[in-house]
Design a protein around this motif. Sequence first.
Motif, short mmCIF file in Angstrom:
data_model
loop_
_atom_site.label_atom_id
_atom_site.label_comp_id
_atom_site.label_asym_id
_atom_site.label_seq_id
_atom_site.Cartn_x
_atom_site.Cartn_y
_atom_site.Cartn_z
N ALA A 1 -10.20 -79.15 38.20
CA ALA A 1 -10.23 -80.43 39.14
C ALA A 1 -9.61 -81.41 38.21
O ALA A 1 -9.82 -82.83 39.00
CB ALA A 1 -11.69 -80.91 39.15
N MET A 2 -9.05 -81.27 37.08
CA MET A 2 -8.45 -82.40 36.43
C MET A 2 -7.30 -82.82 37.05
O MET A 2 -6.14 -81.97 37.55
CB MET A 2 -8.28 -82.06 35.09
CG MET A 2 -9.32 -82.59 34.07
SD MET A 2 -8.78 -82.10 32.43
CE MET A 2 -10.50 -81.92 31.70
N ALA B 1 -10.80 -71.70 44.61
CA ALA B 1 -12.03 -71.77 44.58
C ALA B 1 -12.32 -71.61 43.08
O ALA B 1 -11.62 -70.91 42.33
CB ALA B 1 -12.86 -70.87 45.43
N GLY B 2 -13.45 -72.01 42.45
CA GLY B 2 -14.14 -71.81 41.45
C GLY B 2 -13.87 -72.95 40.36
O GLY B 2 -13.18 -73.89 40.57
N GLN B 3 -14.61 -72.71 38.98
CA GLN B 3 -14.45 -73.95 38.06
C GLN B 3 -13.86 -73.23 37.02
O GLN B 3 -14.24 -71.99 36.45
CB GLN B 3 -15.76 -74.30 37.78
CG GLN B 3 -16.41 -75.34 38.84
CD GLN B 3 -17.75 -75.52 38.63
OE1 GLN B 3 -18.63 -74.86 38.44
NE2 GLN B 3 -18.17 -77.15 38.70
N LEU C 1 -4.99 -73.28 32.19
CA LEU C 1 -4.44 -74.35 32.26
C LEU C 1 -3.80 -75.09 33.42
O LEU C 1 -2.62 -75.96 33.25
CB LEU C 1 -3.40 -74.42 30.78
CG LEU C 1 -4.18 -74.29 29.76
CD1 LEU C 1 -3.08 -73.87 28.41
CD2 LEU C 1 -4.78 -75.33 29.12
N ASN C 2 -4.05 -74.39 34.40
CA ASN C 2 -3.29 -74.67 35.66
C ASN C 2 -2.04 -74.89 35.58
O ASN C 2 -1.03 -75.51 35.91
CB ASN C 2 -3.78 -76.09 36.10
CG ASN C 2 -3.90 -76.29 37.62
OD1 ASN C 2 -3.07 -75.44 38.16
ND2 ASN C 2 -4.74 -77.17 38.11
N LEU C 3 -1.35 -73.69 35.10
CA LEU C 3 0.08 -73.24 35.11
C LEU C 3 0.47 -72.65 36.01
O LEU C 3 1.72 -72.33 35.69
CB LEU C 3 0.27 -72.98 33.44
CG LEU C 3 0.35 -73.85 32.38
CD1 LEU C 3 0.37 -73.23 31.08
CD2 LEU C 3 1.45 -74.94 32.58
N ILE C 4 -0.11 -72.19 36.87
CA ILE C 4 0.49 -71.19 37.98
C ILE C 4 1.29 -72.06 38.76
O ILE C 4 1.11 -73.22 39.36
CB ILE C 4 -0.51 -70.58 38.94
CG1 ILE C 4 -2.04 -71.39 38.96
CG2 ILE C 4 -0.75 -69.16 38.48
CD1 ILE C 4 -2.89 -70.83 39.67
#
Lengths: 339, 332
Positions: B77-78, B65-67, B54-57
């Motif tokens: 990428a959001m 890198a990576g998806q 959840l991109n919470l780092i």
Amino acid sequence: MTSQSSTLVDIRGLEKRFDLSGGLLEQISFKGGRFHRKQEAVHAINGVDLQVQKGEALCVVGESGCGKSTVARTVMGLLSPSAGEIHYDGQRIDHLDGKEVLPYRRKMQMIFQNPYASLNPRMTIQQTLEEPIRFHQPDASEPQIRDKVQDVMESVGIDPDWGSRFGHEFSGGQRQRIAIARALAVDPEFIVADEPISALDVSIQAQVLNLLMEAQESRNLTYLFITHDLAVVEHFGTRVAVMYLGRVCELADTRTLFSTPRHPYTQALLSAIPKLEDDRPNHIRLQGEVPTPVQLPSGCVFHGRCPYADDRCRQEIPQLIATDGGAQVACHAVEEGRL
Amino acid sequence: MSLLEVKDLDVRFAVRGGDLTALRGISFSLDKGERLGLVGESGAGKSVAAFSILNLIARPGYIAAGQILFEGKDLAAMSERELRKIRGNRIAMIFQDPMMTLNPVLTIGTQMVEALKAHRRISTRAARDIALNKLRKVQIPSPEKRLDQYPHELSGGMRQRVIIAIALLLDPEIIIADEPTTALDVTIQAEIMALLLELCEQDNVALMLITHDLGVVSQVTQRMLVMYSGRIIEQGPTREIINDAQHPYTQGLINALPQMGEPGERLFQIPGSMPSLKNVPTGCPFHPRCGFATDQCKRRMPEYVRSGNVDVACYEVSNLIEQEKCMQEVES
């Protein structure tokens, strides 16, 4: 246990209360035209009798708030009991003053849960390990002290060349080894270990447990081992005491306890350990949660969550009674043969 | 298509003296209604893996890198704005310490209504009804009363039930639970785990369970990943791995459990401890602690090989598989 075993530590009728109500003025309130004095206390231990036999590892298990750590601390003299007595090798020690208790302090050592907090961050490992030796053996010469430190470091698997390092330079498992080395440095007979592996990772837990077992064998140690982890108890313990709200509800040989648990709480506790072979949770469901030790339930402390509780359980406190299986159980249902 | 697919994810932390790689080449997928366990010791990167979904780092951490494909869209990428529509709504999280997750100065009801209103246009009364419903679902005694209580008035087990109710509030597709029962007592832990499992099954919610407890993983999950020093070293069906682990680390982890040893006998122990991110060994990060390590292990990280339904990154395992193949060819 063989018949020749003898009691090293005898805990008799131990009670410990922590006062919550503060000073006299805080206790007094004025209500309905009258003064009231209200006193409140946490009843951490409510009458515990335990005998630790020489050479055994007596494990005390239970959930948080059951009083297991308070038992450990009271035995060590870090807390003074509200009632009851502690005897070490036949001598009463709980009422001794600082000087009189010194010879016992050397024989009794403690290992704490959190090796990040129990090592002084300003002392090197060498200093940490020298301190108890200097304190308890003031006549020891410098080379003797150095040899001793080197010995204990080697025996716990810490390279003696690391003596000049500080605690923070070590990993959790290594720190716990150092804490064990500090306890062993004065050649104790009896070690109280309060959750010594709970703060460690699984692969490190095994290392430290192995170390504690080796030390027991080579030094003929007696352990009072406090833990909430029953899997560790099954592996490590000679006997087990299960505590709930400051009382011992079952006391038995490890094998007996794990094969035929009698007390309903012990049964629930054992069923709650997640096992590798389980495909689904299959624990015994208990009602509610542990009540607060401020207002103890009447009768059996477990009755509020017990599926077998009846009127007698709500009124009368059950005492530990020997069963045919060799276990001691404090439960009316077991005593009456209902369970 | 999987509900969630993580592909070659690298997460780094930008610190003085260069980047530290916390996750390296993490790939896994999660299907609808599936329960996946993430296992590893502290420092293995399992929480970072969960948080990065959840991109919470938090800074200085970043996805290098990576998806992370959720229903085909790349979460990595959001924009923050788009992500907010997904966080808590489609993908919910449960954290270890319920006292840290709940706001101590707001009532349970206020916190639940707030979460609902953030994602839906809904009246306060309707939101309270939904909240009450969810509290019933997690079997909290007298739920009406709880709505107006503060977190400190509840016990630890009850708080964790509230947290689960909040996670379920917006009927998410995925729940990520980071050590949800570690702070609780054994009997309460068993209750909460059983509840979480039941609720996920009822509503066909996918569960990503991060834990260090192999017993819990065995009881709750269908598939599991084993992480070591920022990599997945083994993944596959839980039962298969628990019964017949392939990677020497996984084997060691299982054999080191006190329940695997004979009472009173020495336990199996893995020597040493997990390397810190600052000095991850070359090649396979486990090689300094591994009994099977060869020169090859020190040079290069092994590729994944398949053994049964399990993917393992270990030269020893791939060599064994090769040998078996040869034997079979010779026989035929």
